[in-house]
Design an enzyme around this catalytic site. Structure first.
Site, PDB file in Angstrom:
ATOM      1  N   GLU A 175    -112.964-106.152  20.842  1.00  0.00           N
ATOM      2  CA  GLU A 175    -111.670-106.854  20.787  1.00  0.00           C
ATOM      3  C   GLU A 175    -111.725-108.235  21.445  1.00  0.00           C
ATOM      4  O   GLU A 175    -110.836-108.595  22.225  1.00  0.00           O
ATOM      5  CB  GLU A 175    -110.576-105.985  21.418  1.00  0.00           C
ATOM      6  CG  GLU A 175    -110.288-104.724  20.619  1.00  0.00           C
ATOM      7  CD  GLU A 175    -109.116-103.914  21.143  1.00  0.00           C
ATOM      8  OE1 GLU A 175    -108.560-104.262  22.217  1.00  0.00           O
ATOM      9  OE2 GLU A 175    -108.754-102.916  20.495  1.00  0.00           O
ATOM     10  N   GLU A 294    -111.507 -97.929  16.037  1.00  0.00           N
ATOM     11  CA  GLU A 294    -110.386 -97.472  16.876  1.00  0.00           C
ATOM     12  C   GLU A 294    -109.182 -97.297  15.977  1.00  0.00           C
ATOM     13  O   GLU A 294    -108.734 -98.244  15.336  1.00  0.00           O
ATOM     14  CB  GLU A 294    -110.042 -98.465  17.995  1.00  0.00           C
ATOM     15  CG  GLU A 294    -111.038 -98.516  19.132  1.00  0.00           C
ATOM     16  CD  GLU A 294    -110.531 -99.326  20.320  1.00  0.00           C
ATOM     17  OE1 GLU A 294    -109.310 -99.323  20.586  1.00  0.00           O
ATOM     18  OE2 GLU A 294    -111.362 -99.972  20.978  1.00  0.00           O
TER      19      GLU A 294
END
Length: 505
Positions: A175, A294
């Site tokens: 991320e 995710e």
């Protein structure tokens, strides 16, 4: 209450693609009670000689998880892997900045890899491109995968692991588009760093597969430009781009909540289009595949998380992100699984985030108590168990409706999977109407000689029903709601239900 009429046609020759078993992967991060008091609890009655809970291992095996992402997540951007190896008594304690906890390093790299192998899973390793860079990533790869006679491979051997771990999947950070990330990068900064790290790692081990960081969600202001810019740097060296997405019903609008899988579908389509744009621009020959590493429902525990990280920081293994999932959450998880299967040609890995205690299908009571299954455990288990083979193109005619934020929402979402080895077809279907049952007629004439083996349903009169260690209010059951006649399977799908319809010879 009326009855929605749904038609579906499936044919053995109309294939989306072969489902890679790795789409049923999961995720363990050094966060909350995922590791400590989750998979690892030395004082527990079922703990093995290494302190890992046998009852948790047994339950994880029921999910048949082929790959587990580790050690993060946001955690990885401040991870010093050297602190997690060697004699446990010599390992330092560190401030864990992502979740403002204390990392004691009692479970580290080698212990986790051994645990994963014991439950039948491969490891997807993430490298720290936040506070560190390509040197630490290359050293970690050498430690894990090089046979010996070098500084870091000999260090692994010294630590008692003579054979290399042979980890084949590596995430280039986590991320990195997010301002919350320790060591957050701009598109150009990340693209260049990931490119050079990937280039060096492929020199050490040309057999590894690499995942380039994609957007943290569809709502990021830099999406999809992030993918377009970073993949121009990493395209020649990586095999996957990552996707992350969580949904929640903060507004208390259950019908709109169950339409969120439509957003997931559009998110995937946009990332595929962006990957193909980069491929065309680079005059490339390979497709970049998707690692949706995710995904889940996550919103119940946000306030508790904020209270702990802000008011009570630097605790070892505090109870963070412990969402207790409702029945409607299980329905959305089922819908997200159907969406992943529908993109089997390009989504080749995915990780339900996470596995134990932290936004997880498996929970353990505190202080070494019982292990139990959350509502979301069941659709994931069914998909992993029966969703192996070829995803078939579903031609569906379903009534549609609008919600507060979505238009043209199909009442029934479904996909089918053909397992040639077993001579089985499994239809996964969610009736996401909260008011109408549905009668679904599926044309299966291309599967001559097949019959209905089983119809499993997950349903509840209470959308907010939850499970606990004391009671499993939400659990699957077998029904007789599907019949075969003249090459057509007719199934009754109750309102708000997850259905698994198995056919075989």
């Amino acid at each position: 209450m009326g009855l929605n009429k749904v038609k579906m046609v499936i044919d053995r020759d109309y294939r989306i693609g072969e489902i890679d078993k790795r789409i049923y992967g999961s995720f363990i991060e050094h966060l909350g009670r995922a590791v400590y008091d989750g998979i690892y609890c030395p004082g527990h009655p079922t703990a093995d000689e290494n302190g890992f809970r046998q009852d948790v291992k047994d339950m994880v095996r029921q999910l048949n998880v082929p790959v587990i992402r580790y050690p993060g997540g946001n955690f990885v951007s401040n991870f010093y892997w050297e602190d997690s190896v060697g004699p446990v008594e010599e390992r330092p304690k560190r401030l864990e900045l992502a979740w403002r906890s204390l990392e004691e390093n009692r479970v580290g790299l080698n212990e986790f890899i051994s645990w994963a192998r014991e439950i039948g899973s491969d490891v997807m390793m993430a490298v720290n491109l936040g506070t560190r860079g390509m040197d630490a990533a290359c050293n970690l790869l050498e430690y894990c995968n090089h046979p010996g006679n070098t500084k870091y491979s000999d260090l692994r051997i010294k630590h008692g692991y003579k054979e290399p771990h042979k980890i084949k999947i590596w995430c280039l950070g986590n991320e990195m588009d997010g301002p919350w990330q320790i060591g957050h990068k701009t598109m150009e900064e990340y693209g260049r760093l990931a490119e050079e790290t990937a280039k060096a790692m492929k020199l050490i081990d040309p057999e590894i597969q690499l995942v380039s960081c994609g957007s943290s969600s569809k709502t990021m202001p830099t999406f999809p430009k992030w993918e377009a810019v970073t993949l121009e740097h990493t395209y020649d060296y990586v095999d996957f781009v990552s996707m992350h997405q969580y949904y929640g019903n903060q507004a208390g609008d259950s019908q709109d909540f169950l339409a969120c899988s439509d957003d997931m579908d559009q998110f995937i389509r946009t990332v595929i289009a962006t990957c193909d744009y980069v491929k065309a621009k680079k005059r490339g020959r390979k497709n970049i595949h998707i690692s949706f590493d995710e995904w889940n429902v996550w919103y119940h525990s946000k306030e508790a998380e904020k209270n702990i990280t802000e008011s009570k920081p630097w605790q070892p293994a505090p109870p963070l992100l412990e969402d207790i999932y409702t029945f409607e959450d299980a329905l959305l998880v089922g819908l997200m699984l159907i969406t992943l299967m529908k993109h089997a040609d390009r989504v080749k890995m995915a990780c339900l985030a996470q596995l134990v205690n932290v936004i997880a299908p498996i929970m353990t009571d505190a202080a070494g108590g019982k292990v139990w299954r959350q509502t979301i455990f069941y659709p994931f288990m069914h998909a992993s168990q029966y969703g192996r083979g070829f995803a078939l193109l579903p031609v569906i005619h379903s009534p549609k409706f609008d919600t507060s934020k979505h238009e043209d929402v199909t009442a029934v979402e479904a996909v089918s999977v053909y397992n040639e080895e077993r001579d089985e077809v499994t239809i996964f279907a969610v009736n996401r109407s909260l008011t109408e049952d549905a009668q679904m007629a599926v044309d299966v004439r291309s599967f001559e000689g097949y019959r209905v083996l089983e119809h499993i349903v997950l349903e509840s009169n209470d959308l907010k029903a939850v499970n606990s260690s004391l009671e499993q209010k939400v659990a699957p059951k077998s029904t007789s709601q599907s019949v075969m006649d003249g090459g057509v399977v007719t199934s009754l799908l109750h309102k708000a239900s997850w259905n698994v319809i198995r056919l075989g010879k």
